[in-house]
Design a protein around this motif. Sequence first.
Motif, mmCIF file in Angstrom:
data_model
loop_
_atom_site.group_PDB
_atom_site.id
_atom_site.type_symbol
_atom_site.label_atom_id
_atom_site.label_comp_id
_atom_site.label_asym_id
_atom_site.label_seq_id
_atom_site.Cartn_x
_atom_site.Cartn_y
_atom_site.Cartn_z
ATOM 1 N N VAL A 158 14.181 -17.130 2.282
ATOM 2 C CA VAL A 158 15.475 -16.475 2.532
ATOM 3 C C VAL A 158 16.051 -16.952 3.860
ATOM 4 C CG1 VAL A 158 16.584 -14.263 3.102
ATOM 5 C CG2 VAL A 158 15.048 -14.418 1.140
ATOM 6 N N HIS A 159 15.221 -16.977 4.899
ATOM 7 C CA HIS A 159 15.714 -17.371 6.225
ATOM 8 C C HIS A 159 16.036 -18.859 6.294
ATOM 9 C CE1 HIS A 159 15.361 -13.502 8.147
ATOM 10 N NE2 HIS A 159 14.235 -13.319 7.485
ATOM 11 N N ARG A 160 15.307 -19.678 5.567
ATOM 12 C CA ARG A 160 15.626 -21.109 5.522
ATOM 13 C C ARG A 160 17.002 -21.312 4.890
ATOM 14 N NH1 ARG A 160 16.019 -24.894 2.230
ATOM 15 N NH2 ARG A 160 15.207 -23.796 0.425
ATOM 16 N N ARG A 161 17.218 -20.677 3.747
ATOM 17 C CA ARG A 161 18.495 -20.814 3.046
ATOM 18 C C ARG A 161 19.634 -20.152 3.821
ATOM 19 N NH1 ARG A 161 16.877 -19.403 -3.119
ATOM 20 N NH2 ARG A 161 19.136 -19.265 -3.327
ATOM 21 N N GLN A 162 19.328 -19.071 4.531
ATOM 22 C CA GLN A 162 20.335 -18.407 5.362
ATOM 23 C C GLN A 162 20.848 -19.367 6.426
ATOM 24 O OE1 GLN A 162 18.667 -15.476 7.945
ATOM 25 N NE2 GLN A 162 20.619 -14.937 8.873
ATOM 26 N N ARG A 163 19.929 -20.065 7.097
ATOM 27 C CA ARG A 163 20.305 -21.002 8.151
ATOM 28 C C ARG A 163 21.196 -22.108 7.577
ATOM 29 N NH1 ARG A 163 15.533 -22.561 9.455
ATOM 30 N NH2 ARG A 163 15.630 -24.564 8.431
ATOM 31 N N GLU A 164 20.834 -22.637 6.402
ATOM 32 C CA GLU A 164 21.634 -23.690 5.767
ATOM 33 C C GLU A 164 23.034 -23.192 5.420
ATOM 34 O OE1 GLU A 164 19.391 -24.966 2.393
ATOM 35 O OE2 GLU A 164 17.787 -25.828 3.615
ATOM 36 N N LEU A 165 23.115 -22.002 4.855
ATOM 37 C CA LEU A 165 24.421 -21.445 4.489
ATOM 38 C C LEU A 165 25.275 -21.183 5.724
ATOM 39 C CD1 LEU A 165 26.294 -20.428 2.270
ATOM 40 C CD2 LEU A 165 25.144 -18.201 2.420
ATOM 41 N N PHE A 166 24.662 -20.654 6.777
ATOM 42 C CA PHE A 166 25.377 -20.396 8.018
ATOM 43 C C PHE A 166 25.965 -21.688 8.581
ATOM 44 C CE2 PHE A 166 25.419 -19.952 12.691
ATOM 45 C CZ PHE A 166 26.300 -18.899 12.806
ATOM 46 N N LYS A 167 25.163 -22.759 8.603
ATOM 47 C CA LYS A 167 25.655 -24.055 9.103
ATOM 48 C C LYS A 167 26.807 -24.565 8.241
ATOM 49 C CE LYS A 167 21.319 -25.776 11.080
ATOM 50 N NZ LYS A 167 20.255 -26.778 10.902
ATOM 51 N N GLU A 168 26.682 -24.383 6.939
ATOM 52 C CA GLU A 168 27.742 -24.817 6.029
ATOM 53 C C GLU A 168 29.036 -24.058 6.307
ATOM 54 O OE1 GLU A 168 28.649 -24.258 1.309
ATOM 55 O OE2 GLU A 168 26.592 -24.802 1.861
ATOM 56 N N TRP A 169 28.935 -22.751 6.502
ATOM 57 C CA TRP A 169 30.121 -21.945 6.797
ATOM 58 C C TRP A 169 30.772 -22.366 8.104
ATOM 59 C CZ3 TRP A 169 28.278 -16.247 5.567
ATOM 60 C CH2 TRP A 169 28.212 -16.083 4.185
ATOM 61 N N PRO A 174 32.810 -19.135 15.562
ATOM 62 C CA PRO A 174 31.564 -19.099 16.325
ATOM 63 C C PRO A 174 31.368 -17.792 17.096
ATOM 64 C CG PRO A 174 32.646 -21.213 16.605
ATOM 65 C CD PRO A 174 33.599 -20.330 15.843
ATOM 66 N N SER A 175 32.459 -17.139 17.462
ATOM 67 C CA SER A 175 32.344 -15.875 18.189
ATOM 68 C C SER A 175 31.812 -14.750 17.300
ATOM 69 C CB SER A 175 33.704 -15.476 18.756
ATOM 70 O OG SER A 175 34.623 -15.236 17.704
ATOM 71 N N ARG A 176 31.850 -14.931 15.996
ATOM 72 C CA ARG A 176 31.347 -13.938 15.047
ATOM 73 C C ARG A 176 30.013 -14.391 14.457
ATOM 74 N NH1 ARG A 176 33.239 -9.330 16.214
ATOM 75 N NH2 ARG A 176 35.474 -9.220 16.252
ATOM 76 N N GLY A 177 29.203 -15.029 15.271
ATOM 77 C CA GLY A 177 27.926 -15.571 14.808
ATOM 78 C C GLY A 177 26.974 -14.525 14.282
ATOM 79 N N GLY A 178 26.925 -13.364 14.912
ATOM 80 C CA GLY A 178 26.035 -12.302 14.455
ATOM 81 C C GLY A 178 26.398 -11.818 13.070
ATOM 82 N N GLU A 179 27.682 -11.511 12.875
ATOM 83 C CA GLU A 179 28.145 -11.046 11.571
ATOM 84 C C GLU A 179 27.987 -12.137 10.516
ATOM 85 O OE1 GLU A 179 29.816 -10.604 14.393
ATOM 86 O OE2 GLU A 179 30.550 -8.545 14.502
ATOM 87 N N ALA A 180 28.316 -13.376 10.888
ATOM 88 C CA ALA A 180 28.214 -14.482 9.933
ATOM 89 C C ALA A 180 26.753 -14.752 9.559
ATOM 90 C CB ALA A 180 28.860 -15.734 10.514
#
Length: 152
Positions: free
Chosen positions: A36-47, A55-61
């Motif tokens: 889950v965390h691996r895929r989360q990191r990939e999706l976050f980078k894609e977004w 970038p200022s909404r990194g926590g929410e994103a």
Amino acid sequence: MYDERSIELLTGLTAEQRAALGELYARLDEELRVEVHRRQRELFKEWLALGRVAPSRGGEAGYAAFLAVLKQIWIEQAPQVSPQIREHKPYKKRLRSALEKNYLDELVRLREKEKLSWRQLSDHFKQEFKKTVSHTYLKRIYEERLAEQKGR
């Protein structure tokens, strides 16, 4: 303070659905949690690359990406999606369900007893029930209902 609205916009999930996904995460084995965390990191980078999140909404994103991955894993793991996090039906299917469940008897009554035309029926549904339905669609579901009744 966090921005709950941005989480809702990114995930399409309500607070109740997000809580249900949190409970799902608690039940996952450790290997799947790491996935889950691996895929989360990939999706976050894609977004970020697509400019979908600031970038200022990194926590929410980051949290929204986490929830999106959990939702995807839930769908992959359970073909019968829990009612709390199932997808909404497309508009046409919801409209048809509502017409069949709530308004089909009214359609039959208006057509047979009051002899309204299909266009008049369409106008009636728009005025009375706030449902925009084409006259051809009303005719089709009416004829399907008649064929169903003859088949019984």
